[in-house]
Design a protein around this motif. Sequence first.
Motif, PDB file in Angstrom:
ATOM      1  N   THR A   1      -3.858  30.728  39.203  1.00 19.91           N
ATOM      2  CA  THR A   1      -3.749  32.186  39.176  1.00 19.91           C
ATOM      3  C   THR A   1      -4.142  32.683  37.782  1.00 19.91           C
ATOM      4  O   THR A   1      -4.088  31.931  36.810  1.00 19.91           O
ATOM      5  CB  THR A   1      -2.313  32.650  39.478  1.00 19.91           C
ATOM      6  OG1 THR A   1      -1.451  32.215  38.399  1.00 19.91           O
ATOM      7  CG2 THR A   1      -1.813  32.070  40.800  1.00 19.91           C
ATOM      8  N   PRO A   2      -4.507  33.955  37.662  1.00 14.62           N
ATOM      9  CA  PRO A   2      -4.795  34.495  36.331  1.00 14.62           C
ATOM     10  C   PRO A   2      -3.616  34.350  35.376  1.00 14.62           C
ATOM     11  O   PRO A   2      -3.803  34.130  34.170  1.00 14.62           O
ATOM     12  CB  PRO A   2      -5.115  35.966  36.610  1.00 14.62           C
ATOM     13  CG  PRO A   2      -5.593  35.995  38.018  1.00 14.62           C
ATOM     14  CD  PRO A   2      -4.790  34.942  38.718  1.00 14.62           C
ATOM     15  N   GLU A   3      -2.414  34.455  35.911  1.00 18.44           N
ATOM     16  CA  GLU A   3      -1.219  34.344  35.063  1.00 18.44           C
ATOM     17  C   GLU A   3      -1.049  32.930  34.533  1.00 18.44           C
ATOM     18  O   GLU A   3      -0.604  32.727  33.403  1.00 18.44           O
ATOM     19  CB  GLU A   3       0.015  34.786  35.845  1.00 18.44           C
ATOM     20  CG  GLU A   3       0.049  36.254  36.178  1.00 18.44           C
ATOM     21  CD  GLU A   3      -0.850  36.636  37.350  1.00 18.44           C
ATOM     22  OE1 GLU A   3      -1.151  37.841  37.507  1.00 18.44           O
ATOM     23  OE2 GLU A   3      -1.256  35.729  38.119  1.00 18.44           O
TER      24      GLU A   3
ATOM     25  N   ASN B   1      -4.380  41.840  39.809  1.00 16.97           N
ATOM     26  CA  ASN B   1      -5.644  42.146  39.127  1.00 16.97           C
ATOM     27  C   ASN B   1      -5.396  43.058  37.923  1.00 16.97           C
ATOM     28  O   ASN B   1      -6.016  44.112  37.785  1.00 16.97           O
ATOM     29  CB  ASN B   1      -6.627  42.792  40.101  1.00 16.97           C
ATOM     30  CG  ASN B   1      -6.893  41.923  41.325  1.00 16.97           C
ATOM     31  OD1 ASN B   1      -7.157  40.727  41.187  1.00 16.97           O
ATOM     32  ND2 ASN B   1      -6.797  42.506  42.502  1.00 16.97           N
ATOM     33  N   ASP B   2      -4.497  42.620  37.059  1.00 17.42           N
ATOM     34  CA  ASP B   2      -4.068  43.471  35.944  1.00 17.42           C
ATOM     35  C   ASP B   2      -5.062  43.530  34.798  1.00 17.42           C
ATOM     36  O   ASP B   2      -4.821  44.223  33.807  1.00 17.42           O
ATOM     37  CB  ASP B   2      -2.696  43.042  35.432  1.00 17.42           C
ATOM     38  CG  ASP B   2      -2.687  41.656  34.769  1.00 17.42           C
ATOM     39  OD1 ASP B   2      -3.758  41.016  34.690  1.00 17.42           O
ATOM     40  OD2 ASP B   2      -1.607  41.232  34.319  1.00 17.42           O
ATOM     41  N   GLY B   3      -6.165  42.808  34.917  1.00 18.14           N
ATOM     42  CA  GLY B   3      -7.202  42.867  33.903  1.00 18.14           C
ATOM     43  C   GLY B   3      -7.300  41.646  33.015  1.00 18.14           C
ATOM     44  O   GLY B   3      -8.283  41.483  32.293  1.00 18.14           O
ATOM     45  N   ARG B   4      -6.330  40.751  33.096  1.00 16.60           N
ATOM     46  CA  ARG B   4      -6.344  39.609  32.183  1.00 16.60           C
ATOM     47  C   ARG B   4      -7.441  38.594  32.531  1.00 16.60           C
ATOM     48  O   ARG B   4      -7.776  37.748  31.709  1.00 16.60           O
ATOM     49  CB  ARG B   4      -4.979  38.930  32.146  1.00 16.60           C
ATOM     50  CG  ARG B   4      -4.683  38.039  33.322  1.00 16.60           C
ATOM     51  CD  ARG B   4      -3.345  37.352  33.181  1.00 16.60           C
ATOM     52  NE  ARG B   4      -2.241  38.262  33.411  1.00 16.60           N
ATOM     53  CZ  ARG B   4      -0.980  37.979  33.075  1.00 16.60           C
ATOM     54  NH1 ARG B   4      -0.682  36.842  32.501  1.00 16.60           N
ATOM     55  NH2 ARG B   4      -0.015  38.847  33.327  1.00 16.60           N
ATOM     56  N   ALA B   5      -7.990  38.678  33.734  1.00 19.52           N
ATOM     57  CA  ALA B   5      -9.056  37.754  34.138  1.00 19.52           C
ATOM     58  C   ALA B   5     -10.431  38.206  33.664  1.00 19.52           C
ATOM     59  O   ALA B   5     -11.447  37.623  34.042  1.00 19.52           O
ATOM     60  CB  ALA B   5      -9.055  37.596  35.655  1.00 19.52           C
ATOM     61  N   VAL B   6     -10.476  39.228  32.840  1.00 19.62           N
ATOM     62  CA  VAL B   6     -11.742  39.759  32.349  1.00 19.62           C
ATOM     63  C   VAL B   6     -12.599  38.654  31.718  1.00 19.62           C
ATOM     64  O   VAL B   6     -12.086  37.764  31.054  1.00 19.62           O
ATOM     65  CB  VAL B   6     -11.484  40.894  31.324  1.00 19.62           C
ATOM     66  CG1 VAL B   6     -10.738  40.370  30.112  1.00 19.62           C
ATOM     67  CG2 VAL B   6     -12.782  41.566  30.907  1.00 19.62           C
TER      68      VAL B   6
ATOM     69  N   PHE C   1      -8.292  39.020  25.145  1.00 22.67           N
ATOM     70  CA  PHE C   1      -8.311  39.622  26.480  1.00 22.67           C
ATOM     71  C   PHE C   1      -7.207  40.660  26.687  1.00 22.67           C
ATOM     72  O   PHE C   1      -7.258  41.453  27.628  1.00 22.67           O
ATOM     73  CB  PHE C   1      -8.160  38.538  27.557  1.00 22.67           C
ATOM     74  CG  PHE C   1      -6.820  37.850  27.545  1.00 22.67           C
ATOM     75  CD1 PHE C   1      -5.763  38.311  28.322  1.00 22.67           C
ATOM     76  CD2 PHE C   1      -6.592  36.741  26.751  1.00 22.67           C
ATOM     77  CE1 PHE C   1      -4.524  37.694  28.307  1.00 22.67           C
ATOM     78  CE2 PHE C   1      -5.360  36.113  26.717  1.00 22.67           C
ATOM     79  CZ  PHE C   1      -4.325  36.588  27.493  1.00 22.67           C
ATOM     80  N   VAL C   2      -6.205  40.681  25.821  1.00 22.97           N
ATOM     81  CA  VAL C   2      -5.036  41.536  26.029  1.00 22.97           C
ATOM     82  C   VAL C   2      -5.382  43.024  26.148  1.00 22.97           C
ATOM     83  O   VAL C   2      -4.786  43.732  26.967  1.00 22.97           O
ATOM     84  CB  VAL C   2      -3.977  41.278  24.933  1.00 22.97           C
ATOM     85  CG1 VAL C   2      -2.932  42.393  24.892  1.00 22.97           C
ATOM     86  CG2 VAL C   2      -3.303  39.938  25.185  1.00 22.97           C
ATOM     87  N   PRO C   3      -6.332  43.576  25.374  1.00 20.41           N
ATOM     88  CA  PRO C   3      -6.653  44.999  25.539  1.00 20.41           C
ATOM     89  C   PRO C   3      -7.169  45.361  26.924  1.00 20.41           C
ATOM     90  O   PRO C   3      -7.211  46.547  27.278  1.00 20.41           O
ATOM     91  CB  PRO C   3      -7.734  45.232  24.469  1.00 20.41           C
ATOM     92  CG  PRO C   3      -7.460  44.206  23.423  1.00 20.41           C
ATOM     93  CD  PRO C   3      -7.010  43.001  24.176  1.00 20.41           C
ATOM     94  N   SER C   4      -7.547  44.357  27.724  1.00 20.33           N
ATOM     95  CA  SER C   4      -8.021  44.622  29.082  1.00 20.33           C
ATOM     96  C   SER C   4      -6.883  44.693  30.092  1.00 20.33           C
ATOM     97  O   SER C   4      -7.114  45.047  31.262  1.00 20.33           O
ATOM     98  CB  SER C   4      -9.010  43.524  29.511  1.00 20.33           C
ATOM     99  OG  SER C   4     -10.133  43.489  28.654  1.00 20.33           O
ATOM    100  N   ILE C   5      -5.665  44.363  29.677  1.00 25.47           N
ATOM    101  CA  ILE C   5      -4.530  44.348  30.613  1.00 25.47           C
ATOM    102  C   ILE C   5      -4.043  45.768  30.872  1.00 25.47           C
ATOM    103  O   ILE C   5      -3.857  46.561  29.958  1.00 25.47           O
ATOM    104  CB  ILE C   5      -3.386  43.471  30.063  1.00 25.47           C
ATOM    105  CG1 ILE C   5      -3.856  42.007  29.965  1.00 25.47           C
ATOM    106  CG2 ILE C   5      -2.150  43.573  30.950  1.00 25.47           C
ATOM    107  CD1 ILE C   5      -2.804  41.068  29.408  1.00 25.47           C
TER     108      ILE C   5
END
Length: 439
Positions: A71-73, A177-182, A207-211
């Motif tokens: 998972t992304p997490e 799909n919170d954005g962390r998989a960017v 990647f954090v600014p994409s969350i």
Amino acid sequence: MSPNFRSFANAIATAVATATAVTLGLGLASCGGSDDPEPTVTLASTGPNAVSYWNDIANKTVNTAAAASTTPEEQRPSYHVDLATVHVAMYDAVSAIDGRFKPFAITPTAPAAGASMDAAASAAAYGVLRALFPNRSASYQAAYDSYVAALPAGDAKTRGLALGDEVAAAVVRLRANDGRAVVLAPYVSGTAPGQFRSANPTPFNRFVPSIRPFSMTRVDQFRAPGPPALDSAAYAVASNESKAFGGTVSTARTAEQLEIARFHTETPSPYITRNLGRFASTTTDVAAAARLMAFIYVVHADAITACFEAKYFYGTWRPLSAIPLADTDGNAATVADAAWTPVLPTPNHPEYPAAHSCTAGGLGETLRRYYGTRNVVYSFDSLVTGTTRTYATTDALSEESQVARLYGGMHFRFATVDGVTLGTDVARWVAERHFGRRN
């Protein structure tokens, strides 16, 4: 912009010889408007409850790697976001039964009357952990089975589990799909004066600014105003201060100041999750514990997201680069020292604003809003120094954070001051919109 150079005076509270537990304040109050001295709230453990139990299990899950990551997490575990997700689920499940407080995001359809809050909190936390970390079940499966088995059998337990399951599923959908998989392009370090030089091709938390935030409307909503110009007097004063206090060789820094710096160098994920977890056990009221922890972690998550958005937006250099290259900054008041090195390791991400100060400012304002006083006494510990520090006000930790990173040679003062402001702004935003009483 001029940094705040007020002195750091007595930011560390003396240890409290005898801590007295108090009942958590149940209103999000603001201070001010009265000449009466503010009350003192001294926090101490009243023993475990369902929220503290599941907070500990969630901490273990987030901080323990698994052989597989699907998972992304699991691939990009972000303790601040993952713990916020768990606590939002527990809060919405428990508050639906308790009835005093407004939901953060989810109002379940399952019957709440007579449901067990312990069962609901367990099912909510377990449901989130199972969805986010399916390959880390060793950290939570047996804990869930044993905890639920110990709950009294009956309709209350059945209702609580059903309600918690529903809330967990809804929160997981909300945060999917919170954005962390960017997918990010390769990082390219700057070479111009003032630009961050990364120690390797993958700087930390890029990647954090994409969350997606929990409460903020945009990740740049509270972006810090930016560091002073390299040729300004404010920059020169800050650079020379960090040079004097933060170097491996320093005649200005005291042994106590170095100890303060070392205290705050434990890896953030175990350090923060362990110490924030203390708040969960400061009451026997499960609904109050769920509310406090959700409030703390929503602020913490959004403060980190906002902080790293600003870091990578500005992309400014650390003292590690700035001081040896001071002859390139265009400032006659700074002098290069090619041999200068920070006394403690510098994290590999841009300097401005300081993340420790972002989160400390957020926590301080959260506690002030929650308890309705600045006089909140609590303690943190550090595995680096093996010591415990006690803070007597909601500002004390943020004041300490403003100088701890200077003494360690990682930051300039303006980054720590503006970091506290950012975190405080996030906490105010959250307090004004969430976790209030039902009408």
